[in-house]
Design a protein around this motif. Sequence first.
Motif, PDB file in Angstrom:
ATOM      1  N   TRP A  43       7.014   7.341 -38.490  1.00 59.00           N
ATOM      2  CA  TRP A  43       5.692   6.767 -38.238  1.00 59.00           C
ATOM      3  C   TRP A  43       4.678   7.464 -39.115  1.00 59.00           C
ATOM      4  O   TRP A  43       4.608   8.686 -39.145  1.00 59.00           O
ATOM      5  N   GLY A  45       1.349   6.939 -38.886  1.00 56.40           N
ATOM      6  CA  GLY A  45       0.049   6.809 -38.242  1.00 56.40           C
ATOM      7  C   GLY A  45      -0.360   5.366 -38.051  1.00 56.40           C
ATOM      8  O   GLY A  45      -1.067   5.030 -37.114  1.00 56.40           O
ATOM      9  N   LYS A  46       0.072   4.511 -38.970  1.00 51.54           N
ATOM     10  CA  LYS A  46      -0.295   3.102 -38.880  1.00 51.54           C
ATOM     11  C   LYS A  46       0.946   2.206 -38.882  1.00 51.54           C
ATOM     12  O   LYS A  46       1.015   1.228 -38.142  1.00 51.54           O
ATOM     13  N   ASN A  47       1.907   2.533 -39.705  1.00 52.14           N
ATOM     14  CA  ASN A  47       3.107   1.707 -39.844  1.00 52.14           C
ATOM     15  C   ASN A  47       4.359   2.506 -39.494  1.00 52.14           C
ATOM     16  O   ASN A  47       4.363   3.736 -39.514  1.00 52.14           O
ATOM     17  N   TYR A 127       8.026   0.063 -44.000  1.00 51.82           N
ATOM     18  CA  TYR A 127       6.644   0.304 -43.589  1.00 51.82           C
ATOM     19  C   TYR A 127       5.856  -0.996 -43.725  1.00 51.82           C
ATOM     20  O   TYR A 127       5.906  -1.669 -44.748  1.00 51.82           O
TER      21      TYR A 127
END
Length: 182
Positions: A43, A45-47, A127
Amino acid sequence: MESPPRFKFPVIFIIISLSLGLLSFTLCIASELLRNKKEDLRWNGKNCYLPSSQAFGLGIAALVSFILAQVIGNSILFKNSCSGGKRNAQYKIPVIAKLLLLISWLSFGIAVILLITATSMNKRQLYGVGWLNGECYIVKGGTYAGSGILILVTVGSVIGSALSTVKTNQAEQGRKIHAQMG
């Protein structure tokens, strides 16, 4: 002169169908052990990102061998219920054979859906791409094992159905021989 019963055809194909079913079951268990786990998830943080798992290839192999086992098992059943390429109007498929055939097709459908879904989740999830709508999904524990159990139910049902038509078909032929002689 009486010809020997032609029982070799079903026996050979029953063994092949059973072997393919057991192979598929074994591949499902191996896929269960090698599927992506929560620790494999990355991860940023976003994807999310999941690497490809060996369960992907094993799942495809399990699916192919399972489909072949079902096709071969059903070919035995339909070979036994048809005589000489044309339908025998007097022959009726036994109720138990119909019930087992229904069970085999229902469990086949559910197992195929589980296998396809679980196997596709074990393919690499990039991602931002993920598996569905940019989100990563991990196969829930027991999904491949459940598919394996359904595979055993399917193969057992279709073989049981085929065997019940072999016995009935042989009994019908025995009655015809006695009717012709007497």
